[in-house]
Each structure stands twice: as C-alpha cells, then as structure tokens.
Design an enzyme around this catalytic site. Structure first.
Site, PDB file in Angstrom:
ATOM      1  N   TRP A 102      41.243  13.097 -22.677  1.00 23.54           N
ATOM      2  CA  TRP A 102      40.143  14.055 -22.436  1.00 23.54           C
ATOM      3  C   TRP A 102      40.466  14.408 -20.852  1.00 23.54           C
ATOM      4  CZ3 TRP A 102      38.750  15.381 -26.637  1.00 23.54           C
ATOM      5  CH2 TRP A 102      38.687  14.366 -27.698  1.00 23.54           C
ATOM      6  N   ASP A 169      33.609  13.176 -15.349  1.00 21.05           N
ATOM      7  CA  ASP A 169      33.330  13.033 -16.834  1.00 21.05           C
ATOM      8  C   ASP A 169      32.708  11.778 -17.048  1.00 21.05           C
ATOM      9  OD1 ASP A 169      32.933  13.286 -19.626  1.00 21.05           O
ATOM     10  OD2 ASP A 169      35.239  14.031 -19.889  1.00 21.05           O
ATOM     11  N   LYS A 193      27.112   9.723 -27.106  1.00 16.87           N
ATOM     12  CA  LYS A 193      27.584   8.236 -27.080  1.00 16.87           C
ATOM     13  C   LYS A 193      26.383   7.437 -26.604  1.00 16.87           C
ATOM     14  CE  LYS A 193      32.065   9.740 -26.916  1.00 16.87           C
ATOM     15  NZ  LYS A 193      33.065   9.444 -27.791  1.00 16.87           N
TER      16      LYS A 193
END
Length: 356
Positions: A102, A169, A193
């Site tokens: 990511w 992030d 999440k």
C-alpha cells in the site's frame, strides 16, 4: 459453531454493532424508513454525520486542536491520489517511506504530481521490517508513511520528528493504540478494519495545511470542498458512515483507545508467544516490528499444511490464509476480535504440535 474471524478486511465488527445496524436497515431511529433509503440531507442522518466526525476527533484526542474530520469515498487508494493533489506544490516534491504494497501504491500515485523521494524501502527483504535510518528532505512538501502493513505483518512503533507535514495511512491500525495524534498533519484510514464496513474513509486534516499547492484541484478531489461541505459535497455512503458511528460509540463505551490497546496487546502477546514457543511455526516479520494487528507466520514444514488447516477450520477459525506475497498464515486481530478467538487459534497450534 461460533466463527472466529481473522479476516484482514473487510473484517470482524462488534456483534452489538451488527445488531443495531441490522435494526436500522428495517427502521432507522423510529422513522419508519430504512437507513439504506433515508435522505442523506435529512436531519436524522445529518446528526449521524456530525456525531461521527466529532467522535472520531474525540477518540483521537484531537477535539479542539484545530483538526477537521471528513468521511469520504474511494478507500485509502483514493487518498493515495488526493494527498499529493492537495499537498504537493507545483514543481514541489514529497518524501515517502516504502514499507509494503500500500505504501508503494501511494508512491506510484505521487509520482504523477512531482518529484517523489523514497527515503527508505524494505522491499529487498520482502517488506519484513520497518526501515529506521533515513533522512527526510527539509524542502519536501510532506512526508508520508504507512503505520501498519497488513500483508507483511509489520507496524511502525515510532514516527520521525520532522519539520515537514507528517501524513500517515492508518487504515489497518487506527483507533487500536495510543499515539500522540497531534504529531500528524493528515491521517487517513479506510473503515473496513477497525471502524466499519467497506465504503467510507476517514480523513483527519489539520487546519492550515491546505490551499498551498498553486494548482487547481477538481472539487471532488479537493479536501477543502469536503471540509466546507461537512462531508456532504456528494452523497455520502450512508450505511457505512452510520455503522462506523456505531463502532466508534462501542469503542467509546469500552473506554476508548487506552482500553482497547490493553486488549490488543494481550491478544498479540498470546499469539506471538505461541509462534515463538512452538517449534512447528515461525514468524515472518522482524521481531521488533511485529504488528499487533496482523500476525504473519509460516509452518516450518509445509507437509503439515493439510493437517493444520483441518485443525483450525474445524475449530471455527476463518480468514487465516496468508496473502500470496508472503504465504503461510495471517491472523488479523482487529479491535473487535475477542481474546477468546486468539486462544482458539493457539489451541489449534498446540494440537498440531501434539499430533504431528
């Protein structure tokens, strides 16, 4: 049989959140309408959005400290684009730490806007550790990092001191541990999440950070537009925001981030102790960088794969298969996963040792 959900995302949510959300699907707050059909401009949903934004800041300890919270769409991948669009100046540059898939995705998007300096990368070691020795250019418009790497099972335990804006992030570990969140100028996190279902992204932005790029930004990609319109510039993902609010209220009632952090530490300790103790298993991430959210591990002998898979599946464990980039197993232990579920997995690991 009870299912023990170790899925990396979309992932486990609290049972009481499922219950309240399901009730709202049939009748939202006594309106006689489903939350799936209620107008996002109605006073009932506007109140949801306002409470969700305020509670997110409160749980992070950022209320009254000059931050805005907005709920957007497009996942963290959209923020890979929005961040440089809104923060990298024309002919400017940004600095990135490359710690996984990511992070590298965010780097790729930034390169479309200007000079993108990768200050360090753990890619040569298949991202199994967090680089710690690097320098951030003082003339960078911002520094970007990824706090937790779901695929590789690594997590940043500390963040650099820097004079440039700090962007993070936090998709896979936001609201899971105590941090000084005021160190960050911009935080973003996909909901799926620790916060809610897939479909919305929380972005927290410090006042004074925006409108410095010298470029024209399309409204839908402009953070300032979403702040000014209070997350209502376009139709928000109503159900995802509502369910996120329910999850944030669950966390607040539990005692907030300090309370869940203790639980998360106990879960991680239980599983990592078994990985280290049991001669049939080995971890994949550097010990000092192990994630408390995503534990990645392998069998020492792949001949035991079928036997172990039968053990954990028969115990009601779900979502344990590792990502193809790492192989083996990945146990995602997000906020709503109870300690009981980790014990069930550990018992299966012990049973493998006994019978293998």
């Amino acid at each position: 049989m009870k299912k023990h959900n170790f899925s990396a995302g979309p992932c486990i949510l609290p049972q009481e959140v499922f219950q309240k959300a399901s009730e709202a699907v049939l009748d939202f707050n006594g309106t006689g309408l489903s939350v799936l059909e209620i107008s996002h401009r109605s006073k009932e949903f506007v109140a949801v959005m306002e409470e969700a934004r305020a509670l997110a800041l409160d749980l992070l300890g950022l209320s009254g400290k000059g931050y805005h919270a907005v709920f957007l769409q497009g996942g963290a991948s959209m923020e890979f684009l929005r961040v440089p669009y809104n923060l990298m100046t024309v002919n400017g540059k940004a600095a990135y730490l490359d710690t996984g898939t990511w992070a590298s995705g965010a780097i790729k998007e930034a390169k479309a806007f200007g000079e993108t300096t990768v200050v360090a990368s753990s890619k040569p070691e298949n991202y199994n550790y967090i680089p710690k020795t690097f320098e951030i250019p003082t003339d960078a418009d911002y520094f970007h990092c990824t706090s937790n790497n779901t695929i590789y099972g690594t997590q940043m335990n500390s963040f650099p001191e820097t004079n440039v804006p700090l962007v993070c992030d936090m998709s896979s570990d936001i609201f899971s541990r105590t941090l000084d969140f005021s160190k960050f100028d911009l935080i973003y996190a996909g909901a799926q999440k620790n916060m809610g279902p897939a479909g919305t992204t929380l972005v927290v932005i410090k006042e004074g950070l925006l409108n410095k790029t010298g470029r024209s930004i399309p409204n839908i990609l402009n953070y300032q537009q979403h702040i000014d319109k209070e997350s209502m510039y376009n139709t928000p993902p109503v159900f995802a925001v509502y369910t996120s609010l329910l999850t944030l209220k669950w966390l607040q009632n539990l005692g907030g981030i300090p309370a869940i952090e203790k639980i998360n530490e106990a879960k991680a300790a239980l599983l990592y102790n078994e990985i280290d103790r049991n001669p049939l298993f080995k971890g994949t991430a550097a010990t000092e960088d192990r994630s408390k959210m995503n534990a990645t591990f392998l069998l020492e002998n792949e001949a035991h794969t079928a036997l172990f898979d039968n053990l954990w599946k028969n115990a009601g464990v779900s979502g344990l298969n590792g990502h193809r980039s790492v192989g083996g197993y990945r146990a995602s232990m997000y906020n709503a996963l109870p300690l009981e579920s980790v014990q069930v997995l550990v018992d299966a690991m012990k049973e493998l040792e006994r019978i293998a």
